[in-house]
Design a protein around this motif. Structure first.
Motif, mmCIF file in Angstrom:
data_model
loop_
_atom_site.group_PDB
_atom_site.id
_atom_site.type_symbol
_atom_site.label_atom_id
_atom_site.label_comp_id
_atom_site.label_asym_id
_atom_site.label_seq_id
_atom_site.Cartn_x
_atom_site.Cartn_y
_atom_site.Cartn_z
ATOM 1 N N ALA A 205 0.848 -1.197 0.000
ATOM 2 C CA ALA A 205 0.000 0.000 0.000
ATOM 3 C C ALA A 205 0.880 1.241 0.000
ATOM 4 N N ASN A 214 -7.042 -0.213 -6.982
ATOM 5 C CA ASN A 214 -8.064 -0.976 -6.216
ATOM 6 C C ASN A 214 -7.409 -1.940 -5.242
ATOM 7 N N LYS A 216 -4.300 -1.676 -3.913
ATOM 8 C CA LYS A 216 -3.685 -0.932 -2.805
ATOM 9 C C LYS A 216 -4.751 -0.572 -1.766
ATOM 10 N N GLN A 217 -5.933 -0.213 -2.254
ATOM 11 C CA GLN A 217 -6.983 0.254 -1.349
ATOM 12 C C GLN A 217 -7.484 -0.851 -0.412
ATOM 13 N N VAL A 220 -5.912 -0.809 2.891
ATOM 14 C CA VAL A 220 -6.381 0.287 3.752
ATOM 15 C C VAL A 220 -7.757 -0.075 4.322
ATOM 16 N N ASP A 221 -8.625 -0.602 3.470
ATOM 17 C CA ASP A 221 -10.023 -0.839 3.876
ATOM 18 C C ASP A 221 -10.176 -2.037 4.800
ATOM 19 N N ASP A 297 -3.251 4.395 5.025
ATOM 20 C CA ASP A 297 -3.028 5.332 3.917
ATOM 21 C C ASP A 297 -2.087 4.712 2.897
#
Ligand SMILES: Cc1cc2nc3c(=O)[nH]c(=O)nc-3n(C[C@H](O)[C@H](O)[C@H](O)COP(=O)(O)O)c2cc1C
Length: 326
Positions: A205, A214, A216-217, A220-221, A297
């Motif tokens: 990330a 998508n 990488k996210q 985070v999610d 992040d």
């Protein structure tokens, strides 16, 4: 500020932070970004695809950084034989000063690496294997706790015990691996007796990670509960991101008598790779560890490493202050 440890001195790096071998991600863009930020960047030999392609990737990485970086050589029991001796020759001839081995002990490689002055970091997941690697002459142990992405072994010992237990037994420098993502982790690892930390999931990330936004996210999610342990019944446990594909692998292998062939198409590396490129988060197996619970992040590697070092320093200062006032 910076931390000087046996690891930074041995490898000539500014910060005691190492990039783990990362299939797909271990290419010049990310490895050079980590190196330029003062950590040890790491190319992944098998991601290059062939010994010649690895030689080209090393040369490409050199055009992007003048700082030290290494090459991960994952020793796998594969159906198609891997030309490990040729990879070893390329690593030595390229003048790369550090290799990270993993999968099994680098017994047949160690003599040539040592003769060429290449420092060998061996990554393993038990004190027993760390001691065996030390005996055959590796220079550094990277010890992977149960939290880690990838292969945590079959003994399920978390880093809080595994890291100091290794530090108690092994004399050479050790890198704490599995679950490290911020400065609190670096401060804790040093307190537990490690000489540095290894980052895997956290680097997926970052701005320089070569995957689709998508993907990488998801780091985070998702959180610390969002992993699956696949291949447990095959005694080749792997921690990966929980999605419909890894759920299905767990379900199929839970059936009595299930074998790898029952999940081979789901687990196929090409399928996972495709998902990372197209951004289909349910497209294949995606590697990730419990440290997803600490990722909030998508910074650059320089921002990340600077922040980790600064935060570790302030954590240690805080602890010192609280000790004085107690
Ligand atoms: C995307 C990804 C790919 C990985 N590929 C490899 C690999 O090819 N060889 C290897 O030895 N370890 C591999 N690992 C494991 C890492 O090098 C490292 O040991 C682990 O990620 C550390 O735990 P962490 O993810 O909690 O930081 C991979 C990990 C991730 C997240």
């Amino acid at each position: 500020m910076h931390f000087e440890t046996r690891l930074t001195r041995m490898l000539g790096i500014r910060h005691p932070i190492v990039m783990g071998g990362l299939t797909f991600y271990g290419r010049a863009e990310l490895a050079s970004a980590v190196a330029n930020a003062g950590g040890l960047g790491m190319l992944t030999a098998l991601t290059a695809g062939s010994p010649d392609a690895l030689a080209r990737e090393i040369a490409r990485c050199r055009t992007m950084t003048d700082q030290p970086f290494g090459v991960n050589l994952t020793l796998l029991p594969t159906i198609t034989p891997v030309p490990y001796a040729d990879y070893r020759r390329v690593i030595i001839e390229s003048g790369v000063g550090v290799v990270e081995t993993a999968g099994r002990a680098p017994t047949e490689h160690i003599e040539d690496f040592k003769a060429a002055g290449v420092k060998v970091i061996h990554k393993c997941a038990s004190v027993r294997h760390a001691l065996a690697a030390e005996r055959i002459g590796v220079d550094v142990i990277s010890i992977d706790g149960f939290e880690c992405a990838g292969h945590p072994g079959e003994e399920d010992i978390g880093g809080l015990v595994l890291i100091p237990a290794t530090a108690d037994k092994v004399r050479i420098p050790i890198i704490a691996s599995g679950g490290f993502a911020d400065g609190r982790g670096l401060a804790a690892a040093l307190a537990l007796g490690a000489d540095g930390i290894n980052l895997g999931t956290r680097l997926c990330a970052t701005k320089e990670a070569p995957s689709h936004p998508n993907i990488k996210q998801i780091y985070v999610d998702k959180d610390e509960r969002s992993t699956n342990l696949i291949f447990r019944s095959l005694k080749n446990t792997a921690r990966v991101v929980k999605n419909s594909v890894s759920d299905e692998i767990v379900d199929r292998l839970a059936k009595p008598g299930a074998e790898f062939s029952d999940v081979a198409e789901l687990a196929a590396g090409v399928r996972g790779r495709e998902a990372l490129v197209t951004g289909d988060t349910e497209g294949g197996v995606i590697w990730g560890g419990q440290s997803m619970g600490l990722i909030h992040d998508i910074p650059t590697c320089d921002e990340l490493i600077t922040r980790i070092v600064r935060e570790a320093g302030s954590r240690i200062d805080l602890l010192q202050d609280s000790r004085k006032s107690a």
